[in-house]
Design a protein around this motif. Structure first.
Motif, mmCIF file in Angstrom:
data_model
loop_
_atom_site.group_PDB
_atom_site.id
_atom_site.type_symbol
_atom_site.label_atom_id
_atom_site.label_comp_id
_atom_site.label_asym_id
_atom_site.label_seq_id
_atom_site.Cartn_x
_atom_site.Cartn_y
_atom_site.Cartn_z
ATOM 1 N N TYR A 1 11.711 14.822 1.690
ATOM 2 C CA TYR A 1 10.162 14.273 1.620
ATOM 3 C C TYR A 1 9.809 14.452 2.914
ATOM 4 O O TYR A 1 9.359 13.358 3.877
ATOM 5 C CB TYR A 1 10.301 12.659 1.455
ATOM 6 C CG TYR A 1 11.328 11.868 1.917
ATOM 7 C CD1 TYR A 1 10.902 11.064 3.051
ATOM 8 C CD2 TYR A 1 12.858 11.803 1.742
ATOM 9 C CE1 TYR A 1 11.895 10.114 3.589
ATOM 10 C CE2 TYR A 1 13.393 11.014 2.322
ATOM 11 C CZ TYR A 1 13.142 10.277 3.225
ATOM 12 O OH TYR A 1 13.911 9.427 3.984
ATOM 13 N N ASP A 2 9.411 15.697 3.386
ATOM 14 C CA ASP A 2 8.838 15.948 5.022
ATOM 15 C C ASP A 2 7.582 15.413 5.035
ATOM 16 O O ASP A 2 6.984 15.298 6.130
ATOM 17 C CB ASP A 2 8.925 17.536 4.943
ATOM 18 C CG ASP A 2 10.257 18.061 5.379
ATOM 19 O OD1 ASP A 2 11.257 17.139 5.468
ATOM 20 O OD2 ASP A 2 10.473 19.200 5.369
ATOM 21 N N GLY A 3 6.791 15.336 3.814
ATOM 22 C CA GLY A 3 5.288 14.810 4.116
ATOM 23 C C GLY A 3 5.277 13.183 4.191
ATOM 24 O O GLY A 3 4.135 12.831 4.756
ATOM 25 N N LEU A 4 6.134 12.710 4.111
ATOM 26 C CA LEU A 4 6.152 10.956 4.023
ATOM 27 C C LEU A 4 5.673 10.430 5.264
ATOM 28 O O LEU A 4 5.007 9.487 5.518
ATOM 29 C CB LEU A 4 7.522 10.398 3.347
ATOM 30 C CG LEU A 4 7.449 8.958 3.557
ATOM 31 C CD1 LEU A 4 6.350 8.293 2.424
ATOM 32 C CD2 LEU A 4 8.859 8.434 3.013
ATOM 33 N N MET A 5 6.514 11.149 6.383
ATOM 34 C CA MET A 5 6.171 10.439 7.752
ATOM 35 C C MET A 5 4.624 10.432 8.219
ATOM 36 O O MET A 5 4.465 9.308 8.712
ATOM 37 C CB MET A 5 6.922 11.151 8.772
ATOM 38 C CG MET A 5 8.416 10.882 8.435
ATOM 39 S SD MET A 5 9.004 9.094 8.165
ATOM 40 C CE MET A 5 10.623 9.249 8.000
ATOM 41 N N THR A 6 3.886 11.415 7.939
ATOM 42 C CA THR A 6 2.598 11.724 8.229
ATOM 43 C C THR A 6 1.901 10.782 7.596
ATOM 44 O O THR A 6 0.864 9.915 7.932
ATOM 45 C CB THR A 6 2.010 13.085 8.351
ATOM 46 O OG1 THR A 6 2.437 13.448 6.974
ATOM 47 C CG2 THR A 6 2.664 13.897 9.604
ATOM 48 N N GLN A 7 2.233 10.557 6.311
ATOM 49 C CA GLN A 7 1.624 9.640 5.199
ATOM 50 C C GLN A 7 1.668 8.166 5.731
ATOM 51 O O GLN A 7 1.019 7.227 5.352
ATOM 52 C CB GLN A 7 2.013 9.751 3.832
ATOM 53 C CG GLN A 7 1.671 11.195 3.308
ATOM 54 C CD GLN A 7 2.167 11.572 2.124
ATOM 55 O OE1 GLN A 7 3.337 11.657 1.895
ATOM 56 N NE2 GLN A 7 1.411 11.888 0.828
ATOM 57 N N LEU A 8 2.627 7.856 6.420
ATOM 58 C CA LEU A 8 3.227 6.519 6.856
ATOM 59 C C LEU A 8 2.499 6.271 8.202
ATOM 60 O O LEU A 8 2.535 5.266 8.872
ATOM 61 C CB LEU A 8 4.637 6.325 6.862
ATOM 62 C CG LEU A 8 5.280 6.143 5.557
ATOM 63 C CD1 LEU A 8 6.754 5.857 5.426
ATOM 64 C CD2 LEU A 8 4.670 4.925 4.677
ATOM 65 N N GLU B 1 0.838 -1.219 0.044
ATOM 66 C CA GLU B 1 -0.082 -0.025 0.184
ATOM 67 C C GLU B 1 0.694 1.013 0.014
ATOM 68 O O GLU B 1 0.541 2.332 -0.820
ATOM 69 C CB GLU B 1 -0.782 -0.006 1.177
ATOM 70 C CG GLU B 1 -1.987 1.126 1.164
ATOM 71 C CD GLU B 1 -2.924 1.268 2.263
ATOM 72 O OE1 GLU B 1 -3.600 2.100 2.128
ATOM 73 O OE2 GLU B 1 -2.687 0.216 3.119
ATOM 74 N N PRO B 2 1.947 1.420 0.774
ATOM 75 C CA PRO B 2 2.705 2.660 0.910
ATOM 76 C C PRO B 2 3.195 2.971 -0.438
ATOM 77 O O PRO B 2 3.423 4.007 -0.964
ATOM 78 C CB PRO B 2 3.713 2.277 1.943
ATOM 79 C CG PRO B 2 3.055 1.466 2.726
ATOM 80 C CD PRO B 2 2.202 0.451 2.045
ATOM 81 N N PHE B 3 3.678 1.887 -1.230
ATOM 82 C CA PHE B 3 4.260 2.147 -2.508
ATOM 83 C C PHE B 3 3.240 2.306 -3.386
ATOM 84 O O PHE B 3 3.561 3.287 -4.415
ATOM 85 C CB PHE B 3 5.070 0.669 -2.971
ATOM 86 C CG PHE B 3 6.386 0.401 -2.089
ATOM 87 C CD1 PHE B 3 7.402 1.331 -2.229
ATOM 88 C CD2 PHE B 3 6.128 -0.473 -1.027
ATOM 89 C CE1 PHE B 3 8.615 1.005 -1.437
ATOM 90 C CE2 PHE B 3 7.387 -0.689 -0.152
ATOM 91 C CZ PHE B 3 8.544 0.064 -0.433
ATOM 92 N N LEU B 4 2.275 1.912 -3.406
ATOM 93 C CA LEU B 4 1.085 2.199 -4.324
ATOM 94 C C LEU B 4 0.616 3.585 -4.093
ATOM 95 O O LEU B 4 0.066 4.075 -5.314
ATOM 96 C CB LEU B 4 -0.172 1.032 -4.061
ATOM 97 C CG LEU B 4 0.386 -0.334 -4.599
ATOM 98 C CD1 LEU B 4 -0.835 -1.125 -3.900
ATOM 99 C CD2 LEU B 4 0.529 -0.424 -6.085
ATOM 100 N N ASP B 5 0.390 3.731 -3.127
ATOM 101 C CA ASP B 5 -0.175 5.272 -2.579
ATOM 102 C C ASP B 5 0.917 6.477 -2.892
ATOM 103 O O ASP B 5 0.599 7.607 -3.341
ATOM 104 C CB ASP B 5 -0.654 5.313 -1.202
ATOM 105 C CG ASP B 5 -2.040 4.403 -1.197
ATOM 106 O OD1 ASP B 5 -2.784 4.017 -2.120
ATOM 107 O OD2 ASP B 5 -2.471 4.025 0.049
ATOM 108 N N LEU B 6 2.061 6.175 -2.610
ATOM 109 C CA LEU B 6 3.102 7.337 -2.160
ATOM 110 C C LEU B 6 4.191 7.397 -3.307
ATOM 111 O O LEU B 6 4.879 8.386 -3.294
ATOM 112 C CB LEU B 6 3.720 7.172 -0.723
ATOM 113 C CG LEU B 6 2.693 7.077 0.345
ATOM 114 C CD1 LEU B 6 3.536 6.861 1.692
ATOM 115 C CD2 LEU B 6 1.874 8.443 0.483
#
Length: 390
Positions: free
Chosen positions: A351-358, A42-47
């Protein structure tokens, strides 16, 4: 780490360069990370960008969860960090291991090395340090005459925000920044858009004009609920809402001429970083746009780069530079061999937004880079075992 290096020695025939690279990363203060090869898909498909999503090796476990062989190591290292006791604190990790992607005629399993830095608030300094460490990594293989290509998606986001565009255009342009063909097509559509054409959904389009995605989704969901349907022609509610938003924006007319001119002028800025700063400030003044914070961050980064011994005049900066990954939020860079400039030797960015997305409850700054081992070992020479990249 000896067992892991033994596995790499067996896989590559020689671990001299692996020893040297990991040692240099350790000396710079980055702990060794070994994420699992099998990851949630999912993380790879979404991000991630389209290039990674379409090349995944997917499977499903007994519970129905979709899994994949890791196509890169940034997201796996970030997930492990968030699951650790260090989450939220400054921490740096290095790695070297296999990743798996379909690459059409080239080996689908290959080695990737790199560094990820989490939690540092001194963003400009951290960005510059990543570039300096990336240059040291290539220098360890005798590759000292490299081309440095840099950009900053935060500048583009700041520009689009300052132009106060319709929400649907803002979201679309930012998403397409890393896909140059799509971005060019969007700008062309903005130029040609007209409100003269008739559409059978005029009432819905009028209701959505100027709305944000959340409001559009709520309206379309309500309408489809009343109609007793959840999809139309295979499209989901979200896809239908996005389509209506796009059409309502086009119905409102073309992008204002001044805004389109400003975007195109912005995307044409390229050259030495200091010269780019001058051009960006002139653009902001002429267009009366407040993008000074993003420009200040760029200028601060350039200063830290120079302090670390990087020749900024030999660095190419372009406002249109992007790496094709959706999770980048700021500084981006690639190092290329001047003899073979198509394939990057090293690539990375912020990639500051990645952590909240994870799943992080609070934003966590993050920046890193990956070394494409097959490229640097093919074009360079293997350093002596135990050597340092510094």
């Amino acid at each position: 780490m000896n067992e892991e290096l033994g596995k790499r020695r067996s896989a590559t025939g020689s671990a001299a360069w692996a020893d040297a690279l990991l040692l240099s990363f350790a000396q710079a203060g980055y702990s060794h990370a070994e994420p699992a090869i099998l990851q949630p898909a999912e993380p790879f498909l979404d991000l991630s960008g389209e290039d990674i999503r379409k090349s995944l090796y997917l499977t499903t476990d007994a519970t129905g969860e979709e899994l994949c062989l890791r196509p890169d190591l940034t997201i796996p290292v970030a997930r492990d960090y968030l699951a650790s006791a260090k989450a939220g604190q400054p921490a740096g990790f290095s790695y070297l291991g296999p990743v798996f992607r379909y690459r059409g005629g080239r080996p689908n399993q290959f080695l990737q090395a790199g560094i990820e830095s989490f939690g540092r608030q001194d963003r400009a300094a951290a960005d510059a340090e990543m570039l300096a460490l990336a240059l040291e990594a290539t220098a360890a293989f005798g590759l000292t005459d490299v081309e440095i290509r840099t950009g900053d998606v935060a500048l583009f986001i700041a520009l689009i925000d300052a132009l106060n565009l319709y929400p649907v255009w803002r979201r679309r342009l930012i998403k397409d920044f890393n896909r140059k063909v799509n971005l060019a097509q969007d700008l062309e559509r903005m130029t040609l858009a007209t409100g003269a054409s008739h559409n059978e959904y005029e009432g819905v389009l009028a209701a959505l004009a100027g709305s944000d995605r959340k409001a559009a989704l709520a309206l379309v969901t309500d309408l489809m609920s009343i109609a007793g349907t959840t999809n139309v022609g295979g499209r989901t509610v979200e896809e239908i809402a996005d389509r209506f938003l796009e059409q309502s924006t086009l119905k409102g007319g073309a992008l204002p001429r001044d805004a389109l001119k400003t975007i195109k002028r912005f995307l044409a800025i390229a050259g030495a970083p200091d010269d780019a700063v001058t051009q960006l400030r002139a653009l902001a003044d002429d267009a009366k746009l407040d993008i000074s914070a993003a420009i200040d961050q760029l200028e601060s980064r350039i200063g830290f780069m120079a302090a670390l011994g990087i020749d900024t005049r030999a660095t190419r900066f372009s406002t249109s530079f992007g790496r094709g990954l959706d999770y980048y939020t700021g500084f981006e860079f690639e190092l290329h061999s001047k003899d073979n400039g198509v394939e990057p030797l090293v690539a990375g960015g912020r990639y500051d937004g990645l952590m909240t997305q994870l799943g992080s409850a609070v934003p966590i700054p993050a920046v890193g880079f990956s070394v494409w081992a097959e490229a640097v070992t093919r074009l360079g020479h293997q350093p002596a075992a135990g050597g340092s990249a510094s």
